[in-house]
Design an enzyme around this catalytic site. Structure first.
Site, PDB file in Angstrom:
ATOM      1  N   ALA A 179       4.772   4.762  -4.123  1.00 23.48           N
ATOM      2  CA  ALA A 179       4.494   4.098  -5.490  1.00 23.48           C
ATOM      3  C   ALA A 179       3.318   4.698  -6.327  1.00 23.48           C
ATOM      4  O   ALA A 179       3.491   4.828  -7.568  1.00 23.48           O
ATOM      5  CB  ALA A 179       4.256   2.541  -5.322  1.00 23.48           C
TER       6      ALA A 179
ATOM      7  N   GLN B 296       0.965  -1.205  -0.044  1.00 19.83           N
ATOM      8  CA  GLN B 296       0.020  -0.162   0.188  1.00 19.83           C
ATOM      9  C   GLN B 296       0.786   1.239   0.023  1.00 19.83           C
ATOM     10  O   GLN B 296       0.472   2.326   0.894  1.00 19.83           O
ATOM     11  CB  GLN B 296      -0.932  -0.048   1.278  1.00 19.83           C
ATOM     12  CG  GLN B 296      -2.015  -0.918   1.085  1.00 19.83           C
ATOM     13  CD  GLN B 296      -3.106  -0.501  -0.138  1.00 19.83           C
ATOM     14  OE1 GLN B 296      -3.131   0.830  -0.317  1.00 19.83           O
ATOM     15  NE2 GLN B 296      -3.950  -1.119  -0.565  1.00 19.83           N
ATOM     16  N   SER B 297       1.932   1.220  -0.682  1.00 16.32           N
ATOM     17  CA  SER B 297       2.750   2.530  -0.898  1.00 16.32           C
ATOM     18  C   SER B 297       2.185   3.706  -1.535  1.00 16.32           C
ATOM     19  O   SER B 297       1.594   3.572  -2.610  1.00 16.32           O
ATOM     20  CB  SER B 297       4.001   1.912  -1.367  1.00 16.32           C
ATOM     21  OG  SER B 297       4.745   3.234  -1.976  1.00 16.32           O
ATOM     22  N   ASN B 298       2.145   4.829  -0.853  1.00 15.54           N
ATOM     23  CA  ASN B 298       1.634   5.999  -1.319  1.00 15.54           C
ATOM     24  C   ASN B 298       2.569   6.585  -2.331  1.00 15.54           C
ATOM     25  O   ASN B 298       2.557   7.430  -3.230  1.00 15.54           O
ATOM     26  CB  ASN B 298       1.499   7.074  -0.108  1.00 15.54           C
ATOM     27  CG  ASN B 298       0.393   6.451   0.857  1.00 15.54           C
ATOM     28  OD1 ASN B 298      -0.575   6.145   0.535  1.00 15.54           O
ATOM     29  ND2 ASN B 298       1.005   6.500   2.229  1.00 15.54           N
TER      30      ASN B 298
END
Ligand SMILES: *Cc1c(COP(=O)(O)O)cnc(C)c1O
Length: 334
Positions: free
Chosen positions: A79, A75-77
């Protein structure tokens, strides 16, 4: 100190608003709390990585890149914002997503930021938790080069001296807002992870002799390691800017007591902070970063570590898209 010497693509909606949180301040009965809305940077639901990417993507373009590679947790912001920025620039984007939490929740693995990564046309590939993600990116870059592509690799969180320039810029922007409005501030607090945000901010604050202490609430590493990471990056950032040595080790302060079980695993006080900001102020935090930062802020207010009469600015780093990957944690018991 002249940021205009560095290549930059102006894409973020800046300046981000600086607002007073009256209801939260009243509820806590301590300091006057303000919020710097870096959740409103405008790119694909916003967040702090957009400021860093303005400098990183300009460097990529200057180097003739046609493909961006970066990495983060599922859930990388970071990325998601990189995928959106690459789309805007007509570049391909490869995201390596590390399974740090081991969750098999379908929303965690496919909704929220992951949904947006794919909408922006990025290629996503999973890697197991604990993988050497930098090495994984280098190996992918090698493969793409052999295919004739020109990849540009962005480290996790966009945290290198180029990315940190975005938060040097934020320090200047915030100081300008405070000075324009005659607002004397006693401290700034924010969540701190891959270190670029805190490192850039402290470099900007020290270089301008702002004399405002900065506190980072950690989301992953223990205090010693977090402070060492931030300090090392601040030193390199100051060097890049031509003001080497301006940040001292004691200027870098992190409190990592609100991490809980680990990265990406919200605690009860993380969820309480998310609910408080949502119900009192209509503001969305996230379960991985800003929720933990706000939990620290709230606890410091309750414990009187931030006194009545002080003025505190909470830098909201964004991340609300991640809420849709964490609906199970948020709806449990409700
Ligand atoms: C990445 C991120 C942070 C942490 O910033 P770093 O520069 O990595 O320390 C904080 N909040 C959100 C929402 C983020 O996505």
């Amino acid at each position: 100190m002249h940021l205009a010497h560095f290549p930059r693509i102006f894409l973020a909606h800046l300046p981000t608003p600086l607002e007073r949180l009256d209801r939260l301040s009243r509820e806590l009965g301590g300091p006057e709390i303000w919020i710097k809305r870096d959740d409103c940077t405008g790119l694909s639901t916003g967040g702090n990585k957009t400021r860093k990417l303005e400098f990183l993507m300009a460097e990529a373009e200057q180097q003739g890149a046609d493909t961006i590679i970066t990495q983060g947790a599922t859930q990388s912001n970071h990325a998601r914002q990189t995928a959106a920025f690459a789309a805007k620039m007509g570049m391909a984007c490869h995201l390596l997503l590390e399974d740090r939490t081991g969750s098999n929740d379908p929303n965690y693995n496919g909704n929220g930021n992951v949904l947006l990564d794919r909408l922006h046309g990025a290629t996503t590939d999973k890697r197991p938790g604990g993988a050497d993600m930098q090495a994984e990116m280098e190996s992918l870059a090698e493969t793409l080069r052999a295919e004739g592509r020109k990849p540009y690799v962005i480290p996790g969180g966009g945290s290198n001296p180029t990315g940190a320039l975005g938060y040097v810029n934020c320090a200047f922007e915030l100081l300008g807002q405070l000075n324009d409005r005659g607002l004397a501030v006693d401290r700034i607090v924010t969540a701190t992870g891959s270190a670029g945000t805190q490192a850039g901010l402290i470099t900007g604050l020290k270089a301008t002799s702002a004399n405002i202490p900065l506190l980072g609430f950690g989301v992953r590493a223990p205090k010693e390691k977090q402070e060492a990471n931030v300090f090392a990056l601040a030193e390199r950032t100051a060097e890049k800017l031509g003001c080497a040595g301006v940040v001292k080790r004691e200027d870098v302060v992190a409190d990592c007591d609100y991490v809980g079980e680990g990265y990406g695993i919200p605690r009860a006080d993380t969820l309480e902070a998310i609910r408080m900001l949502a119900e009192l102020e209509g503001i969305l935090l996230d379960p991985v970063y800003s929720g933990k930062g706000a939990a620290g802020l709230i606890d410091y207010c309750r414990k009187g570590k931030f006194a009545k009469g002080e003025r505190v600015v909470f830098l909201h780093t964004g991340g609300a898209a991640g809420l849709f990957g964490y609906d199970a944690a948020l709806t449990r018991g409700h």
